[in-house]
Structures are given as C-alpha cells and as structure tokens.
Write an enzyme that holds these catalytic residues in place. Structure first.
Site, PDB file in Angstrom:
ATOM      1  N   CYS A 116       0.829  -1.243  -0.161  1.00  0.00           N
ATOM      2  CA  CYS A 116      -0.073  -0.070   0.049  1.00  0.00           C
ATOM      3  C   CYS A 116       0.727   1.296  -0.026  1.00  0.00           C
ATOM      4  O   CYS A 116       0.268   2.417  -0.100  1.00  0.00           O
ATOM      5  CB  CYS A 116      -0.953  -0.060   1.150  1.00  0.00           C
ATOM      6  SG  CYS A 116      -2.355  -1.293   1.075  1.00  0.00           S
ATOM      7  N   HIS A 256      -3.575   7.354   2.447  1.00  0.00           N
ATOM      8  CA  HIS A 256      -3.958   6.204   2.112  1.00  0.00           C
ATOM      9  C   HIS A 256      -5.311   5.733   2.808  1.00  0.00           C
ATOM     10  O   HIS A 256      -5.623   6.196   3.878  1.00  0.00           O
ATOM     11  CB  HIS A 256      -2.884   5.010   2.572  1.00  0.00           C
ATOM     12  CG  HIS A 256      -3.128   3.862   2.177  1.00  0.00           C
ATOM     13  ND1 HIS A 256      -3.523   3.580   0.905  1.00  0.00           N
ATOM     14  CD2 HIS A 256      -3.114   2.356   2.956  1.00  0.00           C
ATOM     15  CE1 HIS A 256      -3.777   2.050   0.932  1.00  0.00           C
ATOM     16  NE2 HIS A 256      -3.438   1.671   1.891  1.00  0.00           N
ATOM     17  N   ASN A 286     -10.251   0.198  -0.359  1.00  0.00           N
ATOM     18  CA  ASN A 286      -8.882   0.224  -0.340  1.00  0.00           C
ATOM     19  C   ASN A 286      -8.263  -0.183  -1.670  1.00  0.00           C
ATOM     20  O   ASN A 286      -8.167  -1.496  -1.954  1.00  0.00           O
ATOM     21  CB  ASN A 286      -8.047  -0.499   0.735  1.00  0.00           C
ATOM     22  CG  ASN A 286      -6.675  -0.526   0.714  1.00  0.00           C
ATOM     23  OD1 ASN A 286      -6.249  -0.053  -0.221  1.00  0.00           O
ATOM     24  ND2 ASN A 286      -6.058  -1.089   1.942  1.00  0.00           N
TER      25      ASN A 286
HETATM   26  O1  UT7 Z   1      -4.063  -0.992   3.374  1.00  0.00           O
HETATM   27  C1  UT7 Z   1      -2.958  -1.895   4.060  1.00  0.00           C
HETATM   28  C2  UT7 Z   1      -3.194  -1.727   5.656  1.00  0.00           C
HETATM   29  N1  UT7 Z   1      -4.375  -2.317   6.131  1.00  0.00           N
HETATM   30  C3  UT7 Z   1      -4.808  -1.882   6.975  1.00  0.00           C
HETATM   31  O2  UT7 Z   1      -4.643  -0.492   7.278  1.00  0.00           O
HETATM   32  C4  UT7 Z   1      -5.851  -2.509   7.723  1.00  0.00           C
HETATM   33  C5  UT7 Z   1      -5.927  -2.421   8.979  1.00  0.00           C
HETATM   34  N2  UT7 Z   1      -6.947  -3.092   9.783  1.00  0.00           N
HETATM   35  C6  UT7 Z   1      -8.436  -2.935   9.621  1.00  0.00           C
HETATM   36  O3  UT7 Z   1      -8.679  -2.022   8.992  1.00  0.00           O
HETATM   37  C7  UT7 Z   1      -9.313  -3.390  10.483  1.00  0.00           C
HETATM   38  O4  UT7 Z   1      -8.486  -4.507  11.409  1.00  0.00           O
HETATM   39  C8  UT7 Z   1     -10.291  -4.368   9.673  1.00  0.00           C
HETATM   40  C9  UT7 Z   1     -11.322  -3.525   9.090  1.00  0.00           C
HETATM   41  C10 UT7 Z   1      -9.656  -5.311   8.885  1.00  0.00           C
HETATM   42  C11 UT7 Z   1     -11.174  -5.148  10.922  1.00  0.00           C
HETATM   43  O5  UT7 Z   1     -11.500  -4.312  11.953  1.00  0.00           O
HETATM   44  P1  UT7 Z   1     -11.378  -4.767  13.596  1.00  0.00           P
HETATM   45  O6  UT7 Z   1     -12.117  -3.591  14.192  1.00  0.00           O
HETATM   46  O7  UT7 Z   1      -9.970  -4.626  13.488  1.00  0.00           O
HETATM   47  O8  UT7 Z   1     -12.125  -5.992  13.687  1.00  0.00           O
HETATM   48  P2  UT7 Z   1     -11.631  -7.282  14.090  1.00  0.00           P
HETATM   49  O9  UT7 Z   1     -10.920  -8.062  13.325  1.00  0.00           O
HETATM   50  O10 UT7 Z   1     -10.971  -7.131  15.723  1.00  0.00           O
HETATM   51  O11 UT7 Z   1     -12.954  -8.264  14.666  1.00  0.00           O
HETATM   52  C12 UT7 Z   1     -13.943  -7.992  15.253  1.00  0.00           C
HETATM   53  C13 UT7 Z   1     -15.261  -8.754  15.297  1.00  0.00           C
HETATM   54  C14 UT7 Z   1     -14.777 -10.364  15.208  1.00  0.00           C
HETATM   55  O12 UT7 Z   1     -15.859 -11.105  15.844  1.00  0.00           O
HETATM   56  P3  UT7 Z   1     -15.522 -11.349  17.465  1.00  0.00           P
HETATM   57  O13 UT7 Z   1     -14.203 -12.326  17.526  1.00  0.00           O
HETATM   58  O14 UT7 Z   1     -15.454 -10.052  18.252  1.00  0.00           O
HETATM   59  O15 UT7 Z   1     -16.728 -12.182  17.664  1.00  0.00           O
HETATM   60  C15 UT7 Z   1     -14.702 -10.844  13.794  1.00  0.00           C
HETATM   61  O16 UT7 Z   1     -14.788 -11.901  13.442  1.00  0.00           O
HETATM   62  O17 UT7 Z   1     -15.709  -8.669  13.923  1.00  0.00           O
HETATM   63  C16 UT7 Z   1     -15.795  -9.871  13.297  1.00  0.00           C
HETATM   64  N3  UT7 Z   1     -15.593  -9.729  11.651  1.00  0.00           N
HETATM   65  C17 UT7 Z   1     -16.869  -9.333  10.848  1.00  0.00           C
HETATM   66  N4  UT7 Z   1     -17.900  -9.179  11.388  1.00  0.00           N
HETATM   67  C18 UT7 Z   1     -18.762  -8.640  10.052  1.00  0.00           C
HETATM   68  C19 UT7 Z   1     -14.521  -9.548  11.065  1.00  0.00           C
HETATM   69  N5  UT7 Z   1     -14.964  -9.258   9.566  1.00  0.00           N
HETATM   70  C20 UT7 Z   1     -16.159  -8.929   9.596  1.00  0.00           C
HETATM   71  C21 UT7 Z   1     -17.142  -8.657   8.707  1.00  0.00           C
HETATM   72  N6  UT7 Z   1     -18.477  -8.549   8.911  1.00  0.00           N
HETATM   73  N7  UT7 Z   1     -16.648  -8.405   7.368  1.00  0.00           N
END
Ligand code: UT7
Length: 331
Positions: A116, A256, A286
């Site tokens: 990225c 970004h 993204n």
């Molecule tokens: O561009 C390159 C660099 N990349 C980035 O900068 C991305 C950085 N990361 C992020 O933007 C975020 O971490 C994400 C958007 C990928 C995820 O958001 P988050 O707030 O970190 O969520 P999480 O991974 O902590 O997941 C929270 C909950 C989990 O469920 P439990 O374990 O709390 O029951 C996930 O299983 O949300 C669940 N979850 C979803 N729920 C509905 C994960 N993906 C989804 C989804 N829809 N698509």
C-alpha cells in the site's frame, strides 16, 4: 541558479464501472452494511469484472486520462514508474507494457512494489529522477486489480479492497513548489501480518497452494490496524515538525484509504478538521497503490497553487511514510 524541485503538474484517474456495494457483499459472506461502515468507512468499491484485463488496463486508462486532460505528448515522457502490488505477470514489468500502450515510446519503465506504500515510495523515486536534472517528465502510475488476489469467501478481507488506477506527472519546478520533504520507513518484521504466502520464490505455485487458498491476501487486521494507526500518525507529525508546520499551515492531508479510523487518528494528531482531509474510501474502498492518486483525482479542482499537502500511507511489509508537497498549480 535555483534548486530544482519535482512538482506534480497533472493528474488522471480511472475506476471500473461495476459497483460492489456492502449490500451485495451481505449476500456473499456473513457481514452487514452497519459493521463495514462503522469499522472501515467503506460503502462500496469498484471491481474490474473483465477476466481478460489486468492491472495494466486500469493503469492505461488512468494515464490516458492524464495525457488527454493535460494535453501531454506521450513521446516527451522520459520515465514511467508503475506502482503496483498486482502486476499483470510475475515477470515482464507491467509498467513497460503500459508505457508502450500509451505511446511513451521514448521512456524507460519499471515496476515499484511496496504494497500500500507503492505510490508513496514512487513519489519519492520520481522526485529523485527530476531533481537530478536529467529527466523532465516522469509519469507515476498507481494501479491495482485487488480483486485478482482477494478471496471473496473471506469476510475479513473481501469487504476492504477495490480496483482502480491513478496517475500523476512530475516535472521540474524552480519556484520552490513540489516535493519538499519526506520521511519514509519500513520494517520487515511486519510481513507475517499482511501477505500472500504462495506464488513467489519461497513457496511456488502448486496444486496444494491453490487448494489451501495461499494465493489470496492474508491479513491479521487487528495487528496491522494497531501499527497503522500509530505509525501513520507518527510520520505525519514528524514531517510537520521538521518543516515547522502546525495544523493551520496544512491545507490537505492526502491519506492512504485503508480504514477511516486510521485516517481520523492521523488527522487528529495533526490537528486537522475533517474538511482538510481527502476521503473517498466510502466510494472505492482500499485500492492499494491507487488510493493517493485517486484522492488527487477527486479533489484536484479544490487544490490551489501553494497549498501545503501531506501525503501518508501504511501498508504490507510493513512499509509506511509521509511526504510534504507544495501544490504547483490551479486547476
Ligand atoms: O492498506 C494496508 C494496510 N491495512 C490496513 O490498514 C487495515 C488495518 N485493519 C483494519 O482496518 C481492521 O482491523 C479491519 C477492518 C480489517 C477489521 O476491523 P477490526 O475492528 O479490527 O475488527 P476485528 O478483526 O477485531 O474483528 C472484530 C469482530 C470479530 O468477531 P468477534 O471475534 O469479536 O466475535 C470478527 O470475527 O468482527 C468480526 N468480523 C466481521 N463481522 C462482520 C470480521 N470481519 C467481519 C465482517 N463483518 N466483514
């Protein structure tokens, strides 16, 4: 003689027509519009549906848009830098093909791969060629067909990424405008958290790698998020400090577009209100190497000569950084 700086003198962009909305994703994986919007800020993304078109198609469209808008003769371009994480092929640089297709027949070209941060690093690279005095027109293109490396059964990644391309032209400036400073970083310890396991020299393609879905993007979102939030804000603050800029002096943050919460954290740290932050993540998601030029593409008409812009990115590798540019023209 005044010092030569590298200024952006034209912008182009392209996104495919097909819109993959949160509502459509709800029918594909276990997710919902509310979660995606609250956690990322994304409402929809564009997808290049044509099976026979790769990243070069997005890049060519973006470059041709720039050439047309700026009335630039492609034969005058000295160098085409292609920033991408999804080249058409592993060997035979995509930029070389793109340069030929847009008529940049006198240019040389190469691909620059830094996930990225590819476009951000590309800006730094393009500037060095211009500052050398040897090259007069450097075309930097950022394009990615992210849909080619995303598993549309994995809800943790398929909601984030989209396809698109953007391009900028760098030319010499003697009025003190253009790229004035930068702070670029990388940390190889980060590669475990955002990667594609197979298809490279470490784990070449095999029936097993395909069966195990190892050709798709893997992301440990939480860890990447943690590093992105602090590091992107840190480098922005560093560049501002080095150049004696406070929030009031900065006209635009060009971040970004990975997650609206990461962008908000950087803007807060810089003391910038929302209206000074370029944002189009809701429309495109993204697009990896295309996020920064697509921001310029969407906001170009609002930019004024002399505006202070801070570009920032964070991505796989890990790679990240910030660049300070004084905008060189009124649209
Ligand atoms: O561009 C390159 C660099 N990349 C980035 O900068 C991305 C950085 N990361 C992020 O933007 C975020 O971490 C994400 C958007 C990928 C995820 O958001 P988050 O707030 O970190 O969520 P999480 O991974 O902590 O997941 C929270 C909950 C989990 O469920 P439990 O374990 O709390 O029951 C996930 O299983 O949300 C669940 N979850 C979803 N729920 C509905 C994960 N993906 C989804 C989804 N829809 N698509």
């Amino acid at each position: 003689m005044s010092k030569i700086t590298a200024a952006i003198t034209a912008v182009g962009g392209y996104v495919p027509d097909y819109i993959l909305s949160n509502q459509i994703l709800e029918t594909m994986v276990d997710t919902n519009d509310e979660w995606i919007t609250a956690r990322t800020g994304i409402k929809e993304r564009r997808i290049l549906k044509d099976k026979d078109k790769g990243t070069s198609y997005l890049a060519i469209q973006a470059a041709e848009d720039l050439l047309k808008k700026s009335n630039t003769n492609p034969k005058e371009i000295d160098l085409v830098i292609m920033a991408t994480a999804t080249p058409d092929m592993p060997v035979a640089a995509t930029g070389v093909y793109v340069a030929s297709k847009i008529g940049a027949v006198n240019a040389f070209s190469f691909d620059l791969v830094a996930a990225c941060s590819s476009f951000l690093y590309g800006m730094s690279t393009a500037a060095r060629y211009i500052e050398s005095g040897k090259y007069k027109k450097v075309l930097l293109i950022g394009a990615d067909k992210m849909s080619s490396i995303i598993d549309y059964e994995d809800r943790t990644t398929c909601i984030i990424f989209g396809d698109g391309g953007g391009a900028v032209l760098f030319e010499p400036n003697e009025e003190g405008l253009g790229l004035l400073d930068e702070h670029l970083r990388s940390d190889g310890e980060g590669r475990a958290h955002l990667k594609i396991d197979a298809g490279g020299s470490l784990l070449p393609a095999s029936i097993e790698t395909v069966t195990n879905k190892q050709h798709y993007v893997f992301q440990d979102g939480k860890t990447v998020f943690k590093f992105a939030v602090s590091n992107m804000a840190d480098v922005c603050a560093k560049v501002m400090e080095k150049n004696n800029l406070v929030g009031n002096d900065v006209n635009w943050l060009v971040p970004h577009q990975a997650n609206k919460r990461i962008i908000d954290a950087a803007a807060n740290r810089m003391g910038l209100p929302d209206e000074k932050v370029m944002l189009n993540i809701h429309k495109y998601g993204n697009t990896t190497s295309a996020t920064l030029p697509l921001c310029l593409y969407d906001y170009e008409k609002q930019l004024k000569k002399g505006d202070n812009l801070i570009f920032a990115a964070f991505g796989g590798g890990f790679t990240w950084g910030a660049i300070y540019i004084k905008w060189a023209y009124n649209s």
